[in-house]
Design a protein around this motif. Sequence first.
Motif, PDB file in Angstrom:
ATOM      1  N   MET A 156      34.325  12.993  74.728  1.00  0.00           N
ATOM      2  CA  MET A 156      34.832  11.657  75.049  1.00  0.00           C
ATOM      3  C   MET A 156      33.880  10.940  76.001  1.00  0.00           C
ATOM      4  O   MET A 156      33.998   9.740  76.200  1.00  0.00           O
ATOM      5  CB  MET A 156      36.208  11.794  75.728  1.00  0.00           C
ATOM      6  CG  MET A 156      37.290  12.395  74.855  1.00  0.00           C
ATOM      7  SD  MET A 156      37.672  11.441  73.379  1.00  0.00           S
ATOM      8  CE  MET A 156      38.176   9.874  74.070  1.00  0.00           C
TER       9      MET A 156
ATOM     10  N   LEU B 299      40.725  12.900  73.134  1.00  0.00           N
ATOM     11  CA  LEU B 299      41.972  12.246  72.729  1.00  0.00           C
ATOM     12  C   LEU B 299      42.010  12.217  71.201  1.00  0.00           C
ATOM     13  O   LEU B 299      41.204  11.526  70.577  1.00  0.00           O
ATOM     14  CB  LEU B 299      42.035  10.823  73.288  1.00  0.00           C
ATOM     15  CG  LEU B 299      41.874  10.695  74.822  1.00  0.00           C
ATOM     16  CD1 LEU B 299      41.698   9.234  75.244  1.00  0.00           C
ATOM     17  CD2 LEU B 299      43.061  11.326  75.546  1.00  0.00           C
TER      18      LEU B 299
ATOM     19  N   ASP C 112      43.792  10.818  68.863  1.00  0.00           N
ATOM     20  CA  ASP C 112      43.901   9.534  68.160  1.00  0.00           C
ATOM     21  C   ASP C 112      42.549   8.841  68.067  1.00  0.00           C
ATOM     22  O   ASP C 112      42.147   8.344  67.015  1.00  0.00           O
ATOM     23  CB  ASP C 112      44.877   8.602  68.904  1.00  0.00           C
ATOM     24  CG  ASP C 112      46.292   9.127  68.826  1.00  0.00           C
ATOM     25  OD1 ASP C 112      46.493  10.125  68.097  1.00  0.00           O
ATOM     26  OD2 ASP C 112      47.176   8.560  69.493  1.00  0.00           O
ATOM     27  N   VAL C 113      41.879   8.807  69.177  1.00  0.00           N
ATOM     28  CA  VAL C 113      40.586   8.108  69.239  1.00  0.00           C
ATOM     29  C   VAL C 113      39.572   8.795  68.332  1.00  0.00           C
ATOM     30  O   VAL C 113      38.837   8.146  67.580  1.00  0.00           O
ATOM     31  CB  VAL C 113      40.068   8.072  70.698  1.00  0.00           C
ATOM     32  CG1 VAL C 113      38.735   7.340  70.781  1.00  0.00           C
ATOM     33  CG2 VAL C 113      41.091   7.433  71.628  1.00  0.00           C
ATOM     34  N   ILE C 114      39.542  10.124  68.400  1.00  0.00           N
ATOM     35  CA  ILE C 114      38.561  10.869  67.603  1.00  0.00           C
ATOM     36  C   ILE C 114      38.862  10.714  66.114  1.00  0.00           C
ATOM     37  O   ILE C 114      37.953  10.461  65.317  1.00  0.00           O
ATOM     38  CB  ILE C 114      38.575  12.360  68.001  1.00  0.00           C
ATOM     39  CG1 ILE C 114      38.057  12.512  69.442  1.00  0.00           C
ATOM     40  CG2 ILE C 114      37.715  13.172  67.033  1.00  0.00           C
ATOM     41  CD1 ILE C 114      38.146  13.921  69.979  1.00  0.00           C
TER      42      ILE C 114
ATOM     43  N   PRO D 278      33.264   8.526  71.790  1.00  0.00           N
ATOM     44  CA  PRO D 278      33.269   9.022  70.411  1.00  0.00           C
ATOM     45  C   PRO D 278      32.513   8.128  69.420  1.00  0.00           C
ATOM     46  O   PRO D 278      32.117   8.590  68.359  1.00  0.00           O
ATOM     47  CB  PRO D 278      34.770   9.053  70.056  1.00  0.00           C
ATOM     48  CG  PRO D 278      35.459   9.173  71.371  1.00  0.00           C
ATOM     49  CD  PRO D 278      34.626   8.390  72.332  1.00  0.00           C
ATOM     50  N   ARG D 279      32.294   6.865  69.777  1.00  0.00           N
ATOM     51  CA  ARG D 279      31.545   5.992  68.872  1.00  0.00           C
ATOM     52  C   ARG D 279      30.147   6.540  68.609  1.00  0.00           C
ATOM     53  O   ARG D 279      29.516   6.246  67.600  1.00  0.00           O
ATOM     54  CB  ARG D 279      31.438   4.580  69.450  1.00  0.00           C
ATOM     55  CG  ARG D 279      32.599   3.690  69.052  1.00  0.00           C
ATOM     56  CD  ARG D 279      32.323   2.259  69.461  1.00  0.00           C
ATOM     57  NE  ARG D 279      32.084   2.176  70.894  1.00  0.00           N
ATOM     58  CZ  ARG D 279      31.015   1.608  71.450  1.00  0.00           C
ATOM     59  NH1 ARG D 279      30.095   1.060  70.691  1.00  0.00           N
ATOM     60  NH2 ARG D 279      30.892   1.579  72.751  1.00  0.00           N
TER      61      ARG D 279
ATOM     62  N   LEU E   8      40.476   8.350  64.593  1.00  0.00           N
ATOM     63  CA  LEU E   8      40.180   6.980  64.167  1.00  0.00           C
ATOM     64  C   LEU E   8      38.681   6.851  63.863  1.00  0.00           C
ATOM     65  O   LEU E   8      38.270   6.280  62.840  1.00  0.00           O
ATOM     66  CB  LEU E   8      40.583   6.019  65.287  1.00  0.00           C
ATOM     67  CG  LEU E   8      40.543   4.531  64.951  1.00  0.00           C
ATOM     68  CD1 LEU E   8      41.678   4.177  63.997  1.00  0.00           C
ATOM     69  CD2 LEU E   8      40.654   3.677  66.223  1.00  0.00           C
ATOM     70  N   GLU E   9      37.884   7.414  64.745  1.00  0.00           N
ATOM     71  CA  GLU E   9      36.426   7.353  64.580  1.00  0.00           C
ATOM     72  C   GLU E   9      35.999   8.127  63.333  1.00  0.00           C
ATOM     73  O   GLU E   9      35.152   7.670  62.561  1.00  0.00           O
ATOM     74  CB  GLU E   9      35.746   7.905  65.846  1.00  0.00           C
ATOM     75  CG  GLU E   9      34.246   7.710  65.921  1.00  0.00           C
ATOM     76  CD  GLU E   9      33.799   6.253  65.931  1.00  0.00           C
ATOM     77  OE1 GLU E   9      34.481   5.421  66.562  1.00  0.00           O
ATOM     78  OE2 GLU E   9      32.791   5.938  65.263  1.00  0.00           O
TER      79      GLU E   9
END
Lengths: 344, 344
Positions: B1, B31, B33-35, B7-8, B37-38
């Motif tokens: 993170m 996280l 969700d963030v990962i 993560p971008r 999504l990416e």
Amino acid sequence: MGGDHGPRVTVPAAINYLQSHSETDIILVGLPDVIELELRSHKFAPSPRMRVQAASEVIGMDESPALALRGKKNSSMRVAINLVKSGEAQACVSAGNTGALIATARFVLKTLPGIDRPALAVVLPTIRGHTYVLDLGANVDCTAEHLLQFGVMGATLVSSVENKEKPSVGLLNIGEEEIKGNEVVKQAAELLRDSGLNFYGNIEGNDIYKGTTDVVVCDGFVGNVALKTSEGVAQMLSIFLREEFRRNLLTRFASLIAIPVIKAFKRRIDHRRYNGASLLGLRGIVIKSHGSADSLAFGFAIARAVDEVRGGMLRHISERVAQLPHHFKNSSSYHRPLAEERPA
Amino acid sequence: MGGDHGPRVTVPAAINYLQSHSETDIILVGLPDVIELELRSHKFAPSPRMRVQAASEVIGMDESPALALRGKKNSSMRVAINLVKSGEAQACVSAGNTGALIATARFVLKTLPGIDRPALAVVLPTIRGHTYVLDLGANVDCTAEHLLQFGVMGATLVSSVENKEKPSVGLLNIGEEEIKGNEVVKQAAELLRDSGLNFYGNIEGNDIYKGTTDVVVCDGFVGNVALKTSEGVAQMLSIFLREEFRRNLLTRFASLIAIPVIKAFKRRIDHRRYNGASLLGLRGIVIKSHGSADSLAFGFAIARAVDEVRGGMLRHISERVAQLPHHFKNSSSYHRPLAEERPA
């Protein structure tokens, strides 16, 4: 007599300087035969504006500073520094053995009151102009007080020769945050904050070339590594660039077209223009030229000496040190008139 | 993170790495969700070869390492290092807060027997190829013994990942002569001479980029200044070169012709290829990516981690340290199996 090339470089540099600066006189110190031969080869003879002061010995570039100091009392370096002490000369410029020059200058001239150790300051190019970095190797184990003294001397040098009233002073560290750095640097930051200097705070290695501050303070070990590392990077990049331009017929053609650009670029970072490190904190002005300087580079070292004399640097440093808090004045140095205050 | 981009950058770097290296599996920690999504944005879903390990907290880039260590026990960094400790992962790669990474890795993984402090090693380009420099800032007040340990770890890293049997080790100093340098460095030189390493001796800042030795040993303060100063020089030179190429119509024309050369030159010194500092001396492999790394750069950090696992670096360092003279083994670390020795 010193440096890698001796009078073959220093004599023509002195002649050039004299011819373009009518208000400066030069004393050439060393083996008279060698100097006069060199003068003659440039169709020059000793004159009141450029006289020869005999010295019978020469200190080798690899000689031990301590041995040179004890054993060669009639070296060109020692005689030249004696001239500064006696007031006959207002500055000494040498391309000789750095260690011997520092040891001899310190022994003969003594440090200024309030200054424990002399420091070597160099000018380096930056994106915005240039900056003064000290110490560059005269002191390898420094206390926080020494770093403070370097800050005072560096700031005074800049205000003397560049007419900047409040030059900014940065402390070379490994992070901008106050908590970072080794113990000596953390203490030095506190002293610098209380010094009355225009203290910017901690800076990092890349700030040197960004030109973040007018003065960069560091101990001699770190300063020397930073300087030599910089030389190494510049050298590597220039080799890589040359190799890429020589890779094939097409790139060779490009290099022909780019010649004026590359020349302008090289002129801009020509280290010869920055030749001449100031040995600060002594009762006299001493400039150390790079040992391998050519006559153009040595001329810049002479010009630096003249700038410092003209800017009244010695007097300014003494005044500045006298204004510092008490703990700073507990120096073993005793007060006697400065070389530049005495009649020439 | 972690890192400036999170993560971008790290997720696409992981995807790219996985697609071109079939023998490596990757665990994305953070996280979910963030990962996820990416991952989805790259048309990817979690799989046995790339699973997501949830961590509920993220350590900020400016957060205090001590507070992060105490307060965020479920940070992505901490969870990732726990995976190395438990043997689920063989290495951790992070672009996060350097101080927090070192503190957490040291706390969770502990140092190897015989090693007092972990050190950060980076690879730098040289005229001849590349060299490994350590320490780069993990340790600012080092003893001679620490420098010796850095020498051992650096040499072992090189022999593990580059198949060089006896890598040469240089001690960064301000002169090649044995009498030069500060007290710590002088003592370190003696220890290194007796260490059984292929000790080259003292080297100077410019030797880093000359590629004089395979390994360059220095304390973290000096190493960090050298690295940042190098970045500063390279940045200044590149600005100057660009300015000269943009000076007028003629130089702009030259720049058009020189585009392929400049591109080749830039590729050659592209710092992204050198991304990934090795945190050495711990019971597990941890790689610190530059915080501002893009996905290409982050991929190089992943590759470095894999190289170290494959080269058996942890085992080699332990073996190498065990061969050292007695004074070196008085470490507070106790022996327990290394992460890479335990079953995955």
